[in-house]
Every structure is written in C-alpha cells, then in structure tokens.
Design an enzyme around this catalytic site. Structure first.
Site, mmCIF file in Angstrom:
data_model
loop_
_atom_site.group_PDB
_atom_site.id
_atom_site.type_symbol
_atom_site.label_atom_id
_atom_site.label_comp_id
_atom_site.label_asym_id
_atom_site.label_seq_id
_atom_site.Cartn_x
_atom_site.Cartn_y
_atom_site.Cartn_z
ATOM 1 N N THR A 76 2.332 11.627 -2.961
ATOM 2 C CA THR A 76 2.612 10.921 -1.724
ATOM 3 C C THR A 76 3.373 11.849 -0.782
ATOM 4 O O THR A 76 3.551 13.040 -1.058
ATOM 5 C CB THR A 76 3.378 9.601 -2.009
ATOM 6 O OG1 THR A 76 3.480 8.847 -0.799
ATOM 7 C CG2 THR A 76 4.765 9.866 -2.570
ATOM 8 N N LYS B 291 0.775 15.953 0.170
ATOM 9 C CA LYS B 291 -0.675 15.849 -0.009
ATOM 10 C C LYS B 291 -1.414 17.134 0.335
ATOM 11 O O LYS B 291 -2.459 17.426 -0.259
ATOM 12 C CB LYS B 291 -1.222 14.668 0.798
ATOM 13 C CG LYS B 291 -0.768 13.314 0.263
ATOM 14 C CD LYS B 291 -1.411 12.170 1.012
ATOM 15 C CE LYS B 291 -0.936 10.823 0.464
ATOM 16 N NZ LYS B 291 -1.597 9.685 1.136
ATOM 17 N N GLY C 17 -3.639 11.306 12.488
ATOM 18 C CA GLY C 17 -2.976 12.106 11.471
ATOM 19 C C GLY C 17 -3.689 12.036 10.136
ATOM 20 O O GLY C 17 -4.843 11.597 10.033
ATOM 21 N N TYR D 82 2.741 -1.407 4.830
ATOM 22 C CA TYR D 82 2.965 -2.747 4.297
ATOM 23 C C TYR D 82 4.454 -3.033 4.253
ATOM 24 O O TYR D 82 5.280 -2.121 4.190
ATOM 25 C CB TYR D 82 2.346 -2.911 2.900
ATOM 26 C CG TYR D 82 3.057 -2.156 1.805
ATOM 27 C CD1 TYR D 82 4.047 -2.757 1.045
ATOM 28 C CD2 TYR D 82 2.731 -0.826 1.536
ATOM 29 C CE1 TYR D 82 4.707 -2.068 0.048
ATOM 30 C CE2 TYR D 82 3.385 -0.124 0.525
ATOM 31 C CZ TYR D 82 4.370 -0.751 -0.207
ATOM 32 O OH TYR D 82 5.016 -0.067 -1.204
#
Length: 279
Positions: free
Chosen positions: A64, A68, A132, A220
């Site tokens: 994460t 990446k 992005g 989220y």
C-alpha cells in the site's frame, strides 16, 4: 510439522490497515494455514525490507501507500495489468524463486461495482475524477467492460491527457480539466482523488449525473464522504464508498497466493459494522 506460510502488508503509515483482518477471515473461511501481519516500512527501505521478508520464508506481500512503484521495480516478473498500471500491490513468491508482481486494484473495483452493487458499466458514460495512481490502476479493467465513453478529469489536464493516450487502445477515452467539465451528463462518476481524505469535494457541475447515475468513491469511511453526499444531493440513483473494492482486491491477491477465491460479503459486512460502531 509444516511451517505456517507467511504473508504481510507493507506500508507507511500502516497502523489502521484492515488487511490482516481481511486475510485472516479469508484463511479461516478457506481453511488455509497462514499468518498475515502489517509492517510499517521506512520510506527509503522498501527493497531491503521486501528482500528480507522473502529471504526469511515469506510467501507474499500486499503493498500500500507509498510503495506501489517500489514494488513494481522490485518484482522479477510483472502481470500485464501491473505493467499498464505502472504499480504493484501484490507480490508473490513463485516456485522458481522469482517474485511475481501484480495489481489487483482494478479487478477489485470492477468486481465490487458489477457483482456486489449490481451497477452497469457497459455502454455507459463514465467520468473519472483524478489522474493519479488510483485511477491508472483501474482504467484497463474498467474499460474492458466497454463503456460508451470514459472522461478523465483532473486539476492538471496534462496528466489526464497522458492517461487518455496511454489507454486509448481499450476504447473511447478523453481528458479535461475540472474547470472544463461542461453540461455533459454521466451514468457513473468515480472519485479517485484524495479529496475525501481531506474532507473536500472535487469541483463538479451540479448536473453532471444522469437520472439513473451512480457515484463511487474509491476511499471509504464510517460516514459518507463529501463526494458521496454530493451524489446523494444530486439525486444519484445509488452511491457507494470503496470498502468493497478494498476487500475484493484483497480476495484477488489471496487467490493469486493460494489458488482459491474466498467469498467477500461477510467480510465487507463485518468491517462496515465495525466502522459504524466506532463512529
């Protein structure tokens, strides 16, 4: 006695990662013996940490922010979707000792939108907010669903234009700045910007949605994001955050590692209940 296979997620920050909870639930459901932990890695130490993990018996990693691209460079072999995304969120040790890099974000998004939510993408007009890594990672699988047109809107229009060029082989895709968004309406608007993390909203025309338009925020949280609230106020047919995407991309990673696909609904529901309870 067989040693337990080791998996982990690397990130910085990593404290609030849901990945250990998700993968432990997957392991329990599929009766797989494995361990899964979260590791905070220094921003300039990814390659060393990943090499140490695999040298000491690790079988696979989730990756994460902000690693990446580091993972992309670390992998010995890359999937086609990882090459297109220019980023890797899943590393897997192969039988020949090589490290395979994949990107499951797009598959997770598509599975959540189409299977969990039951939304249509084929022949629909799609507006993507941001240019992005989050958007780049989902463009190919999204466009393979054959939307009638995809428009990428971004503050810096040149970044959006480059994405549109890079993915033009997959279908009709254009680019513009937020300011250039006009009276066109869209059936699906996906927010891939980080605005929600700052409690902000990308600048959108109030009439950007069709009568049956849907809004999806790749972020989220326990409460509806500003983008989700905008969708509801704009009379969206349906709105969703990205929790399902998080769990679905994890299920895709688990399948790469273990050769079996776990179900996801119970895990999504459990995390949603926890988020709401903590709110």
């Amino acid at each position: 006695m067989t040693a337990t296979d080791k998996y982990a997620v690397f990130g910085n920050p990593i404290k609030h990662s849901k990945s250990p909870q998700i993968h432990r639930a997957f392991a329990q459901e599929t009766q797989q013996q494995l361990s899964y932990r979260a590791h905070k890695v220094d921003v300039d130490k990814f390659a060393d940490a990943a090499k140490s993990f695999f040298d000491n018996g690790g079988k696979g990693l989730n990756i994460t922010v902000p690693f990446k691209i580091d993972a992309y460079n670390f992998a010995d072999e890359l999937s086609g979707r990882a090459r297109l995304a220019g980023a890797v969120n899943t590393l897997a040790l192969q039988e020949d000792g090589k490290i395979y890099g994949d990107n499951t974000d797009g598959a997770g998004l598509v599975r959540d939108i189409c299977e969990n939510l039951g939304w249509e993408v084929t022949n629909k007009r799609v507006l993507l907010l941001g240019a992005g890594g989050a958007i780049r990672g989902v463009l190919e699988p999204l466009m393979k669903l054959n939307p009638s047109h995809v428009l990428i809107a971004n503050r810096t229009v040149e970044k959006a234009q480059k994405l549109a060029r890079d993915f033009s082989e997959f279908g009709s895709v254009g680019a513009c700045s937020f300011k250039a968004l006009n009276a066109n309406q869209y059936d699906l608007i996906i927010n891939g910007t980080s605005a929600s993390l700052a409690g902000e909203l990308p600048p959108l025309p109030s009439d950007a949605l069709t009568d049956e338009g849907c809004c999806y925020d790749m972020m989220y949280s326990a409460e509806p994001t500003p983008f989700m609230r905008w969708g509801a106020e704009s009379a969206a047919w349906a709105v969703s955050d990205g929790l399902g995407m998080l769990v679905e991309q994890a299920a895709e990673s688990f399948c790469i590692w273990r050769g079996t696909r776990p179900t996801t609904r119970a895990v999504i529901d459990a995390i949603r209940e926890e988020l709401e309870a903590c709110n």
